[in-house]
Scaffold this motif. Structure first.
Motif: not given
Lengths: 452, 560
Positions: A44-45, A185-186, A298-300, A343-349
């Motif tokens: 996740v990003v 990982g992070n 992994q997290t980015f 395989s990758v999900t991107t989200f905004t906060i």
């Protein structure tokens, strides 16, 4: 370049011993040996729009009546209806459009690869305005304050400052996922952050502009030998040890990263030169060497800041949103090039949504807002959550168009955690407040946002 | 970031005619504002080793960096007299340097021309490296991390905004916190940064309300903080044991009304509310017709009555905040953290709060008394603080007599340290500064260390590269050598190197506050032995480099 694994292991052990802890290592640099199969990869990003983005001008109702309500409430901050980029479908009978700068998001949304979760924000337990007014409910610490709500969003523990974040706890809950360089990982493109702080996992900071920095200057070997000597000081203090270990792990992990990055895919996807695009490009490059790093989860984390638009909201959003949209869109293309789009999900906060009403120049601090999610696993083409009716007497309005969230951050994070592979029985360790919402309408409307 | 740096360089080179002006003399760091160089009172005997160590501690804490000369002075007169002299030294302001560069390169700044933003960097470094009023410069720097403005938008383009703001901090550093709070409130740079410039009263027809930004941050960050505090900095608790909020959102909306009606002043015509061209060197002016009418509710039940002018309202509101019992512990704790130690004891905070409440002559908010109390507290012996990377760079530069390289007429820009560590004066990412005053690093046994929040894998290597660049002038690290090549003067140290004990003593006093461990001394000695056949300058460089990157030097005080 030599990979100094012995040194890595030695440091991990040494710091545990010297801190007087028998079993708890602050974070271990290396996990057990043996990498997992490469096709089992998920990441996740987390894109932090620091400052509190006015997301009620990113997602705007287009239906005639709903737009008229929007226009009345927002007054001089209202976008023109004709400029909105239409989204297919409707939520609760209302159709929507995006800010005119968000064409990539529109395209991905309509292609079923992106969505927005509407009126989402930090909550501790199901909350109504009545309960709020009587003080009869546990609330996030420091509502409407930047420093507090930016933490609430990253940690999903808004009523306390536990010191860990959602991303860190996700990886804590999957200890077998990263057999190689656990520190990888992070990965942060924006320095230390709360989202990636775990009890057992740390994060590794990379420069968006310069990547993994190498020790420069005169005589590297002298540096290494004598820095090692300094760390042997038997009488050093806690803060000196913390500082020294940070430098040492940076050097050692830097070797591993630089060695791995020699095998990075040269992306043909064009990225623009904006800082945010550069950061997203680094992330894609780092993902391409996941096997060398021996990581499968992994997290980015990347911060794109400057969204505290108390002034000139329309002008500043018109300046800043194109770079966000371009970076997100280019990244998604690069993921397709790498074969990682599923395989990758991107989200905004963001710190918070903002007031619907204007201060004559911009908007002020609010609560609920709209989060963007993009990726091949996203069941896009529809919106999630509940969009608040933008009228003065909306019972969710706690003043000047500050909306009490209809959906807790935990609902979105629960979806993401499950998709990443957190077992149902471990969800409580990642999201300790999620159980509070069981059987409540707040948060119930989100299941199924991610599949696969 | 890089793009931005490059375009700035372009701006300067083009704007200054490619540096071909030619006729002016190299403007190396000039002596401060011309006055106040500390005179020394004669003492009968030479200073003892203890005198040097006491001087080294005081100079380490109270200046941007120990120098060989300042060490001699402070050792002779002692820390107390040195402090007295610093309090009496007139301020060395930054804006005159901006104007000086402006006139040198043809910018009519006083008539509205906007000179290159770099000039405010030249001004800062010239003062930090050479000004005689070091304690004032440092206090202003500490305050710049509490009352934060940063180089965004117009403030990133026009050097007048930030230099003038810094001068406001300098002016009030040894004054009264109430005057400082008012001056900051009315400063156009703050008005721009927290958007209370051109903030208009409620307009029900247009459905607009006063901007809440400044109202919130002046309370949360500049005066009282989020929760009620005891004098020792601990949180007060209600009967359920929960912290007690100092204000709620209704209070924010009331204070937002107070900060309406301010606009930029003008130098050459009648000022107007809502005009866009910032005038940064003059305080904002009040337009009462845009100020919210009616009574306003302040904290603790105080009410400002209807019919006051806007400035009277602001005066009352600043008094209301300034007299809140939180200010002493809230601001005092952060000043202790910036100047001395990251984890002050409750007793230390309480002692500073008491001085803030009353300087001994019945005056509240006397900054001179507060700064003196912080720098002379008994707890300094137990202090521990990870040094800010930016101040490590400044201290190294001062000790090594940094100056623009021969033939270069521009000042120091600080881009190297900024690019590699992310820190540079007045460039915080937001009003929340570079780090939280409550940040606890992993593995730190629960200790607070704000500076560790910006110490990442990336910047940890970055700061060692800054030191390599400084000592060895490593070409690949000098991102923009055309802008800021610097020269050091290592001769005073080269003169000492043949006597290792004397040489290490001097390194100790310059960089380790006179507290270098035997262990570090041994390591440095081992390194020197490797260079036994090298020129003395190489020995000096290696010892310097290793000293400046050592974890012992990176952390002031070795107790925690």
């Amino acid at each position: 370049m030599m990979i100094n694994r012995r040194s890595l292991l030695r440091r991990g052990a040494q710091s545990a011993v010297s801190l007087g802890m028998s079993s708890v290592v602050p974070f271990s640099l290396l996990g057990s040996a043996g990498a997992r199969a490469s096709d089992d990869y998920r990441a996740v990003v987390c894109v932090l729009l620091a400052g509190g983005a006015d997301s009620y001008n990113i997602l705007v109702p287009r239906s005639e009546q709903a737009y008229a309500q929007y226009q009345t409430r927002r007054s001089d901050l209202a976008l023109s209806r004709n400029d909105l980029l239409p989204l297919e479908g409707a939520l609760d009978g209302v159709s929507f459009g995006l800010h005119p700068a968000m064409s990539s998001l529109q395209q991905r949304f309509n292609a079923g690869q992106a969505t927005l979760v509407t009126n989402i924000g930090p909550l501790v337990e199901p909350t109504t305005r009545a309960a709020l007014e009587t003080g009869n409910v546990r609330l996030p610490l420091g509502l409407f304050s930047h420093s507090d709500q930016i933490l609430s969003w990253q940690t999903a523990t808004p009523a306390n400052r536990a010191g860990t974040g959602v991303g860190g706890r996700m990886l804590d809950a999957m200890p077998a996922a990263n057999a190689g360089l656990a520190l990888a990982g992070n990965i942060s493109l924006s320095g230390n952050n709360s989202f990636q702080a775990g009890a057992a996992t740390g994060s590794y900071a990379v420069s968006a502009a310069d990547g993994v920095r190498r020790i420069a200057g005169y005589e590297n070997d002298v540096f290494r030998r004598y820095f090692d000597r300094f760390l042997e000081d038997p009488n050093t203090s806690t803060l000196r040890r913390v500082y020294g270990n940070k430098v040492q792990s940076a050097i050692d992990a830097g070797d591993v990263f630089n060695s791995a990055l020699e095998g990075a895919t040269a992306l043909s996807t064009p990225f623009s030169e904006h800082y945010f695009s550069a950061a997203m490009k680094r992330i894609a490059e780092l993902m391409s060497v996941r096997e060398s790093l021996g990581v499968t989860r992994q997290t980015f984390f990347v911060t794109y800041g400057g969204w505290d638009h108390h002034e000139d909201t329309l002008g500043q959003q018109a300046d800043m949103l194109p770079a966000l949209d371009a970076g997100l869109g280019q990244f998604q293309v690069a993921l397709e090039e790498l074969g990682l789009s599923q395989s990758v999900t991107t989200f905004t906060i963001s710190d918070f949504g903002r007031t619907l009403t204007s201060n004559g120049k911009g908007s002020d601090h609010g609560w609920g807002g709209n989060a963007m999610i993009m990726g091949g696993a996203v069941q896009g083409g529809q919106l999630y959550g509940h969009f608040p009716e933008q009228v003065e007497d909306n019972p969710l309005d706690v003043g000047r168009g500050r909306f009490l969230p209809s959906t807790p951050t935990d609902a979105m994070y629960a979806e993401i955690s499950r998709w990443m592979g957190v077992a149902p029985e471990s969800l409580g360790s990642v999201l300790p407040n999620w159980a509070n919402f069981e059987g409540s309408t707040q948060g119930a409307g989100l299941m199924g946002m991610l599949t696969g | 970031m890089k793009q931005w740096v490059v375009s700035l360089i372009f701006l300067v080179l083009v704007g200054c005619g490619g540096g071909g002006g030619g006729s002016s003399a190299p403007s190396g760091p000039a002596a401060g504002s011309g006055s106040g160089s500390a005179p020394t009172s004669p003492t009968p005997s030479e200073p003892s080793a203890e005198d040097y160590e006491a001087a080294a501690v005081m100079l380490d804490l109270a200046t941007f960096g120990v120098t060989g000369e300042s060490l001699e002075v402070a050792a002779k007169i002692g820390p107390d007299d040195w402090l007295d002299e610093q309090f009496d030294t007139p301020p060395s302001y930054h804006l005159p340097i901006v104007y000086r560069y402006g006139s040198e390169y043809g910018y009519d700044v006083l008539n509205g021309a906007i000179p290159p933003a770099l000039y405010r960097r030249f001004a800062f470094f010239e003062r930090a490296f050479t000004a005689p009023d070091q304690l004032r410069q440092l206090t202003a720097y500490a305050l710049s991390q509490i009352l934060v403005v940063s180089d965004s938008g117009a403030l990133g383009v026009n050097p007048v905004g930030l230099s003038s703001y810094y001068d406001t901090l300098l002016e009030h550093s040894f004054g009264n916190y109430r005057d400082l709070l008012l001056a900051v409130t009315l400063h156009p740079s703050m008005g721009f940064f927290l958007s209370h410039v051109n903030n208009a009263k409620t307009d029900t027809a247009a459905n607009t309300f006063p901007d809440e930004n400044y109202a919130r941050e002046v309370m949360q960050l500049f005066s009282i903080g989020l929760y009620e505090l005891n004098a020792d900095g601990s949180q007060k608790r209600d009967v359920q044991g929960n912290p007690i909020a100092t204000y709620d959102n209704e209070d924010i909306q009331e204070f937002a009304k107070i900060f309406t009606g301010l606009a930029y002043d003008s130098t050459n015509r009648e000022p107007q509310f809502g005009r866009n061209q910032p005038v940064f060197a003059l305080p904002m002016v009040m337009f009462n017709e845009y100020h919210e009418p009616g009574e306003k509710h302040l904290l603790n039940g105080q009410i400002v009555s209807d019919g006051q002018t806007g400035l009277e309202d602001i005066d009352d509101a600043i008094d209301n905040l300034f007299n809140h019992p939180n200010v002493g512990p809230f601001v005092g704790r952060q000043l202790i953290q910036r100047l001395v130690t990251s984890n002050p004891s409750p007793e230390y905070i309480a002692r500073i709060s008491a001085v803030f409440a009353d300087n001994g002559e019945g005056v509240r908010g006397d900054m001179k008394a507060v700064v003196r109390a912080i720098l002379t507290d008994e707890e300094i012996a137990d202090a521990s603080r990870v040094r800010e990377p930016f101040r490590r760079y400044l201290a190294a530069g001062r000790a090594l007599n940094i100056a623009p390289a021969e033939g270069y007429k521009y000042g120091v820009t600080g881009y190297i340290v900024q690019n590699l560590t992310g820190q540079m004066v007045l460039t915080a990412p937001s009003v929340f500064n570079f780090y939280s005053p409550f940040y606890r690093p992993q593995g730190g046994m629960g200790l607070i260390s704000p500076e560790m929040q910006i110490t990442t894998e990336d910047t940890a290597i970055g700061v060692t590269n800054v030191m390599a660049n400084l000592v060895y002038g490593d070409a690949p690290m000098a991102t923009h050598p055309e802008l800021s090549p610097v020269a050091l003067n290592l001769e005073p140290l080269v003169d000492l190197v043949d006597n290792e004990d004397v040489f290490f003593d001097q390194l100790d006093r310059l960089f380790f506050a006179g507290n270098m461990s035997d262990f570090t001394r041994t390591v440095l000695s081992e390194a020197m032995a490797e260079l036994s056949s090298s020129p003395n300058e190489e020995k000096v460089k290696l010892s310097l480099y290793l000293s400046l990157i050592s974890p012992e030097q990176a952390v002031f005080g070795g107790v925690q």
